[in-house]
Write a protein that holds these residues in place. Structure first.
Motif, short mmCIF file in Angstrom:
data_model
loop_
_atom_site.label_atom_id
_atom_site.label_comp_id
_atom_site.label_asym_id
_atom_site.label_seq_id
_atom_site.Cartn_x
_atom_site.Cartn_y
_atom_site.Cartn_z
N LEU A 22 -6.96 16.55 16.63
CA LEU A 22 -7.18 17.32 15.40
C LEU A 22 -7.74 18.70 15.73
CD1 LEU A 22 -7.27 17.49 12.31
CD2 LEU A 22 -9.54 16.44 12.40
N ARG A 23 -8.64 18.77 16.70
CA ARG A 23 -9.20 20.07 17.08
C ARG A 23 -8.15 20.96 17.73
NH1 ARG A 23 -15.14 18.19 19.48
NH2 ARG A 23 -16.07 17.71 17.44
N ILE A 24 -7.26 20.36 18.51
CA ILE A 24 -6.15 21.14 19.09
C ILE A 24 -5.27 21.71 17.98
CG2 ILE A 24 -4.04 20.97 20.47
CD1 ILE A 24 -5.49 18.95 22.24
N TYR A 25 -4.97 20.86 17.00
CA TYR A 25 -4.13 21.26 15.87
C TYR A 25 -4.76 22.42 15.11
CZ TYR A 25 -1.60 20.83 11.43
OH TYR A 25 -0.85 21.09 10.31
N ILE A 26 -6.06 22.29 14.79
CA ILE A 26 -6.75 23.35 14.03
C ILE A 26 -6.85 24.62 14.86
CG2 ILE A 26 -8.96 24.00 13.00
CD1 ILE A 26 -9.32 21.04 12.23
N ALA A 27 -7.16 24.47 16.16
CA ALA A 27 -7.29 25.64 17.03
C ALA A 27 -5.97 26.41 17.12
CB ALA A 27 -7.73 25.21 18.43
N GLN A 29 -3.54 26.53 14.87
CA GLN A 29 -3.31 27.22 13.60
C GLN A 29 -4.19 28.45 13.48
OE1 GLN A 29 -3.34 24.99 10.02
NE2 GLN A 29 -1.46 23.89 10.52
N ASP A 30 -5.47 28.32 13.89
CA ASP A 30 -6.37 29.48 13.84
C ASP A 30 -5.87 30.61 14.72
OD1 ASP A 30 -7.99 28.12 12.08
OD2 ASP A 30 -9.46 27.51 13.58
N HIS A 31 -5.44 30.27 15.95
CA HIS A 31 -4.95 31.32 16.85
C HIS A 31 -3.63 31.92 16.35
CE1 HIS A 31 -7.94 31.11 20.00
NE2 HIS A 31 -7.85 29.79 20.03
N LEU A 32 -2.77 31.09 15.75
CA LEU A 32 -1.52 31.61 15.20
C LEU A 32 -1.78 32.59 14.07
CD1 LEU A 32 1.57 31.49 15.25
CD2 LEU A 32 1.45 29.57 13.64
N SER A 33 -2.75 32.25 13.20
CA SER A 33 -3.11 33.16 12.11
C SER A 33 -3.65 34.48 12.66
CB SER A 33 -4.16 32.51 11.20
OG SER A 33 -3.66 31.32 10.64
N HIS A 34 -4.49 34.38 13.69
CA HIS A 34 -5.05 35.58 14.29
C HIS A 34 -3.95 36.45 14.92
CE1 HIS A 34 -7.94 38.15 16.29
NE2 HIS A 34 -7.35 37.91 17.46
N MET A 70 6.72 29.41 12.01
CA MET A 70 6.06 28.93 13.22
C MET A 70 5.21 27.69 12.95
SD MET A 70 6.90 30.72 15.84
CE MET A 70 5.61 30.30 16.99
N LYS A 71 4.55 27.67 11.79
CA LYS A 71 3.72 26.52 11.44
C LYS A 71 4.56 25.28 11.26
CE LYS A 71 0.23 25.03 8.08
NZ LYS A 71 -0.51 25.39 6.85
N GLU A 72 5.71 25.41 10.56
CA GLU A 72 6.60 24.27 10.38
C GLU A 72 7.13 23.76 11.71
OE1 GLU A 72 9.66 25.43 7.69
OE2 GLU A 72 8.29 25.60 5.97
N ARG A 73 7.50 24.68 12.61
CA ARG A 73 8.01 24.28 13.93
C ARG A 73 6.93 23.55 14.73
NH1 ARG A 73 12.61 23.15 15.08
NH2 ARG A 73 12.31 23.73 17.27
N PHE A 74 5.69 24.09 14.68
CA PHE A 74 4.60 23.47 15.42
C PHE A 74 4.30 22.07 14.88
CE2 PHE A 74 0.01 22.58 15.75
CZ PHE A 74 -0.08 22.46 17.13
N GLU A 75 4.25 21.93 13.54
CA GLU A 75 3.95 20.63 12.95
C GLU A 75 5.02 19.60 13.27
OE1 GLU A 75 3.24 21.26 8.82
OE2 GLU A 75 1.20 22.01 9.13
N SER A 76 6.27 20.04 13.34
CA SER A 76 7.34 19.10 13.70
C SER A 76 7.23 18.66 15.15
CB SER A 76 8.71 19.74 13.45
OG SER A 76 8.91 20.86 14.33
N LEU A 77 6.71 19.55 16.02
CA LEU A 77 6.56 19.21 17.43
C LEU A 77 5.22 18.52 17.72
CD1 LEU A 77 7.94 22.48 19.10
CD2 LEU A 77 9.06 20.24 19.02
N GLU A 82 1.27 14.74 20.10
CA GLU A 82 0.16 13.81 19.89
C GLU A 82 0.49 12.42 20.42
OE1 GLU A 82 -2.63 12.21 16.19
OE2 GLU A 82 -0.53 12.76 15.84
N GLU A 83 1.67 11.93 20.08
CA GLU A 83 2.06 10.59 20.53
C GLU A 83 2.08 10.50 22.05
OE1 GLU A 83 5.81 7.47 20.09
OE2 GLU A 83 5.81 9.37 18.98
N THR A 84 2.59 11.54 22.70
CA THR A 84 2.67 11.54 24.16
C THR A 84 1.28 11.57 24.79
OG1 THR A 84 4.79 12.69 24.08
CG2 THR A 84 3.60 12.74 26.18
#
Length: 205
Positions: A22-27, A29-34, A70-77, A82-84
Motif C-alpha cells: 500500500l505504501r508503494i502504491y501511494i508513493a 501516485q504521489d511521485h507521479l502527481s509531482h 498513467m494512473k490507469e496503466r499503473f493500477e492495471s499493472l 503485488e501478487e508477484t
C-alpha cells in the motif's frame, strides 16, 4: 490488495506485507502527481508567449489526461506486481521459522504431550501451594514455641532467684520451703474454718 493476512510473515518482518505494498502504491501516485506538476511548469516556461494558442488551462487539461492515463496503466499493472511480490519476495518458505519457534523444530511434541506437561505443571503448582501453607503453619508454631520457651526461662530464673534468697536467709532448700508453706497454709485454712464455725454459733445464741 491481497486479502491474505500473512500473519507469520508479519511476525518475521515486523510489518504486514500488504502495508508495504500500500505504501508503494501511494508513493508512486504521489511521485507521479509531482512529476506531472513539474512537467506542466516546464512546458509553460518553454512555450512562454511564443505560442499564444496554448493556454495554461489547455496545458492543465493535457497534464490531467496524461496523469489519468498513467494512473490507469499503473493500477492495471500493480495487481500483478503485488501478487508477484507477495508470492515471492514477501512470502516466507515453509522451512523458515521465527527464532522463538525454532525450539519446536529441535524438540517437537504432540498436543497430548503438551497437555501432559500442562497437567504436570498444575500438579506441581498445587503441591507447592500445600507445602507453602504447611511451611507457614510450622513457622507460626515455631514462633509460638519461642514465646513459650522465653516465658518458661523467665519462670525458671524467678524460681532460681527464690531458691537463692531462701538459701541466703537460711531457709534451706526451696522445695522443702514450699512444702512447709503448703502445710502452714493448710493449718491456717483449718483455723479460719474453725473461727467461722464458732462465729456462726455465737450469732445464733
Amino acid at each position: 490488495m491481497s486479502g491474505d493476512l500473512m500473519a507469520y510473515e508479519t511476525q518475521f518482518f515486523g510489518f504486514t506485507p500488504q502495508t508495504l505494498m500500500l505504501r508503494i502504491y501511494i508513493a508512486f501516485q504521489d511521485h507521479l502527481s509531482h512529476i506531472m506538476l513539474v512537467a506542466e511548469e516546464a512546458m509553460l516556461n518553454k512555450l512562454g508567449s511564443a505560442h499564444r494558442s496554448i493556454t495554461p488551462s489547455l496545458v492543465r487539461r493535457g497534464t490531467e489526461q496524461f496523469f489519468s492515463f498513467m494512473k490507469e496503466r499503473f493500477e492495471s499493472l500493480f495487481g500483478q506486481i503485488e501478487e508477484t511480490l507477495l508470492r515471492t519476495v514477501l512470502s516466507l518458505p515453509k522451512n523458515v521459522l521465527l527464532p522463538e519457534h525454532q525450539v519446536q523444530e529441535k524438540f517437537p511434541y504432540s498436543a497430548e504431550q503438551f497437555q501432559e506437561l500442562q497437567d504436570e505443571v498444575g500438579r506441581r503448582e498445587e503441591r507447592l501451594k500445600v507445602e507453602t501453607r504447611a511451611g507457614c503453619a510450622l513457622q507460626e508454631e515455631l514462633e509460638e514455641q519461642k514465646v513459650v520457651q522465653a516465658h518458661l526461662e523467665k519462670v525458671l530464673r524467678w524460681f532460681d532467684g527464690l531458691d537463692s534468697v531462701s538459701r541466703e536467709e537460711g531457709g534451706g532448700n526451696l522445695k522443702e520451703g514450699f512444702e512447709a508453706l503448703t502445710k502452714t497454709a493448710t493449718k491456717l485454712r483449718d483455723v479460719v474454718r474453725e473461727v467461722e464455725r464458732k462465729m456462726d454459733q455465737l450469732e445464733k445464741l
